[in-house]
Design an enzyme around this catalytic site. Structure first.
Site, PDB file in Angstrom:
ATOM      1  N   GLU A  46       0.758  -1.116   0.130  1.00 56.32           N
ATOM      2  CA  GLU A  46      -0.296   0.038   0.107  1.00 56.32           C
ATOM      3  C   GLU A  46       0.921   1.317  -0.196  1.00 56.32           C
ATOM      4  O   GLU A  46       0.896   2.070   1.307  1.00 56.32           O
ATOM      5  CB  GLU A  46      -1.213   0.199   1.158  1.00 56.32           C
ATOM      6  CG  GLU A  46      -2.264   0.708   1.102  1.00 56.32           C
ATOM      7  CD  GLU A  46      -3.427   0.753   2.044  1.00 56.32           C
ATOM      8  OE1 GLU A  46      -4.173   1.649   1.695  1.00 56.32           O
ATOM      9  OE2 GLU A  46      -2.918  -0.142   2.560  1.00 56.32           O
ATOM     10  N   TYR A  77       0.461  -7.470  -1.804  1.00 54.43           N
ATOM     11  CA  TYR A  77      -0.912  -7.063  -1.072  1.00 54.43           C
ATOM     12  C   TYR A  77      -2.026  -7.332  -1.555  1.00 54.43           C
ATOM     13  O   TYR A  77      -3.029  -6.757  -2.455  1.00 54.43           O
ATOM     14  CB  TYR A  77      -0.679  -5.129  -1.123  1.00 54.43           C
ATOM     15  CG  TYR A  77      -1.948  -3.826  -0.754  1.00 54.43           C
ATOM     16  CD1 TYR A  77      -2.623  -4.231   0.431  1.00 54.43           C
ATOM     17  CD2 TYR A  77      -3.136  -3.313  -1.865  1.00 54.43           C
ATOM     18  CE1 TYR A  77      -3.278  -3.531   0.967  1.00 54.43           C
ATOM     19  CE2 TYR A  77      -3.226  -2.059  -1.458  1.00 54.43           C
ATOM     20  CZ  TYR A  77      -3.981  -2.977   0.527  1.00 54.43           C
ATOM     21  OH  TYR A  77      -5.101  -2.067   1.402  1.00 54.43           O
ATOM     22  N   ASP A  97       1.140  -7.536   3.432  1.00 51.42           N
ATOM     23  CA  ASP A  97      -0.819  -7.705   3.527  1.00 51.42           C
ATOM     24  C   ASP A  97      -1.451  -8.713   2.678  1.00 51.42           C
ATOM     25  O   ASP A  97      -1.978  -8.455   1.477  1.00 51.42           O
ATOM     26  CB  ASP A  97      -0.814  -5.740   3.582  1.00 51.42           C
ATOM     27  CG  ASP A  97      -2.338  -5.935   4.623  1.00 51.42           C
ATOM     28  OD1 ASP A  97      -2.811  -7.171   4.656  1.00 51.42           O
ATOM     29  OD2 ASP A  97      -2.667  -4.273   4.543  1.00 51.42           O
ATOM     30  N   ASN A 120      -4.668  -9.329   3.835  1.00 54.24           N
ATOM     31  CA  ASN A 120      -6.163  -8.924   4.433  1.00 54.24           C
ATOM     32  C   ASN A 120      -6.760  -9.892   4.896  1.00 54.24           C
ATOM     33  O   ASN A 120      -8.070 -10.363   4.051  1.00 54.24           O
ATOM     34  CB  ASN A 120      -6.463  -8.262   2.866  1.00 54.24           C
ATOM     35  CG  ASN A 120      -6.758  -7.026   3.698  1.00 54.24           C
ATOM     36  OD1 ASN A 120      -6.993  -6.614   4.620  1.00 54.24           O
ATOM     37  ND2 ASN A 120      -6.243  -6.504   1.730  1.00 54.24           N
TER      38      ASN A 120
END
Length: 370
Positions: A206, A322, A364, A366
């Site tokens: 990000e 990501y 990441d 998520n």
């Protein structure tokens, strides 16, 4: 006794004249002074004779020194004859700087020092002991601080040590949520963390920097946008920050989205560049090297929104991702996008090419524990 004046003849048989009285008074006043001066001269002559006698008894080395001075025209004094006696005039005696005098003075000072009360000596010993203890504590504290600074600073390994291991050993993963803002507002914390842990690889998710390319033209997702004044200023700021330590010790790869959204970056120490086999930006297995040689297919493009970077080393691979957000409901637009991503990553990880060597998946993701 010798007479120093004669009686003044009487001016008349009755009373002497005024001039005769004045002359007589002056002569009478001069007579005692003349006697006193003669007596003083006689005493000085006797004292000088005694001093001359003592000079005759000086050690031979003093006589030699006097002879030497007299030969050079700098005699200790000159002798005068007064009233039949020799008068010796000498220079005033100099201050006694002999060793004996110094020793005597030291003994006197030592005697006065030794007269101090025992309580004063005890207090002096206690003060010395306190000073020594304070110095020892300061030395220990200084050593502890130096050790803490060295451990906190995480100084870089020497160049020969950095090149000794040819593959990354320390890996850092971080969701920056806008790398531009972090470098503007949290740069000190980031620099301190990197200096302390000294990672070989820094995987960032990000980054939120737009890819280069004008509207209607193909995007260059490996470069930062610079076609507007604001974009140029932001790019210059990032380039300047990454050109300073500790970021200057790393080579940077970008995978960016068309807008300030998502995006990833990988930083690898320059000392490990020689061991890097390839870099790819897609979950396409054709981009993976097999047996040290990359396949002949055309290099794949970046993932949408720049969500993956793969570093390939001889004995391992590093995958930085990501992962798209899943959303909070099945009817959310993010939900099918996430299902598609999950299928792609699964096929990639289970392919023969990906399983040909160990792979470290980081970033990441998520996800949460369900």
């Amino acid at each position: 006794m010798k007479r120093y004046f004669k009686p003044v003849a009487k001016a008349s048989a009755a009373q002497p004249s005024l001039g005769a009285l004045k002359a007589q008074k002056g002569s009478a006043a001069a007579t005692p002074a003349s006697r006193s001066e003669a007596e003083r001269n006689g005493g000085m002559a006797e004292r000088d004779v005694g001093m001359a006698g003592r000079d005759g008894g000086m050690p031979e080395r003093d006589e030699g020194m006097a002879d030497g001075l007299n030969a050079g025209g700098e005699g200790a004094g000159e002798r005068e004859t007064t009233g039949g006696a020799k008068r010796v005039t000498e220079d005033p005696p100099e201050e006694d700087l002999s060793a004996a005098a110094c020793i005597e003075e030291d003994l006197l000072i030592g005697g006065r020092t030794s007269e101090r009360e025992p309580a004063d000596e005890q207090q002096g010993g206690e003060r010395r002991e306190q000073r020594e203890q304070t110095e020892q504590r300061e030395q220990r504290h200084s050593g502890d601080q130096s050790e803490q600074r060295r451990s906190a600073k995480g100084s870089e390994p020497p160049q020969e040590e950095a090149s000794a291991h040819q593959e990354p050993l320390r890996i850092m993963s971080w969701n920056a949520n806008s790398l531009l803002l972090r470098l503007r507002h949290n740069r000190a914390e980031l620099v301190g963390f990197i200096c302390k842990h000294d990672p070989d690889v820094i995987a960032i998710q990000e980054v939120r920097m737009a890819a280069a390319g004008r509207k209607g033209a193909p995007l260059n997702q490996s470069e930062l946008k610079d076609d507007t004044k604001q974009a140029r200023e932001e790019r210059q700021f990032l380039q300047h920050a990454l050109a300073s330590a500790p970021f200057s010790h790393y080579r940077v790869w970008w995978s960016l989205a068309p807008t300030k959204y998502a995006g990833t970056a990988m930083l690898l120490k320059r000392s490990l560049l020689s061991s890097l086999s390839s870099v790819s930006f897609s979950l396409d297995a054709s981009a993976i090297t097999v047996g040290g040689e990359q396949r002949k297919q055309q290099r794949p493009q970046h993932e949408a929104d720049g969500r993956a970077i793969l570093l390939d080393f001889p004995s391992l691979r590093l995958l930085n991702t990501y992962v798209p957000n899943n959303g909070f409901a099945k009817n959310s637009p993010s939900f099918p996008r996430r299902r598609e991503w999950d299928d792609r990553i699964r096929r990639f990880l289970t392919s023969d090419a990906a399983r040909s060597k160990p792979l470290i998946w980081l970033g990441d993701l998520n996800c949460n524990r369900g």
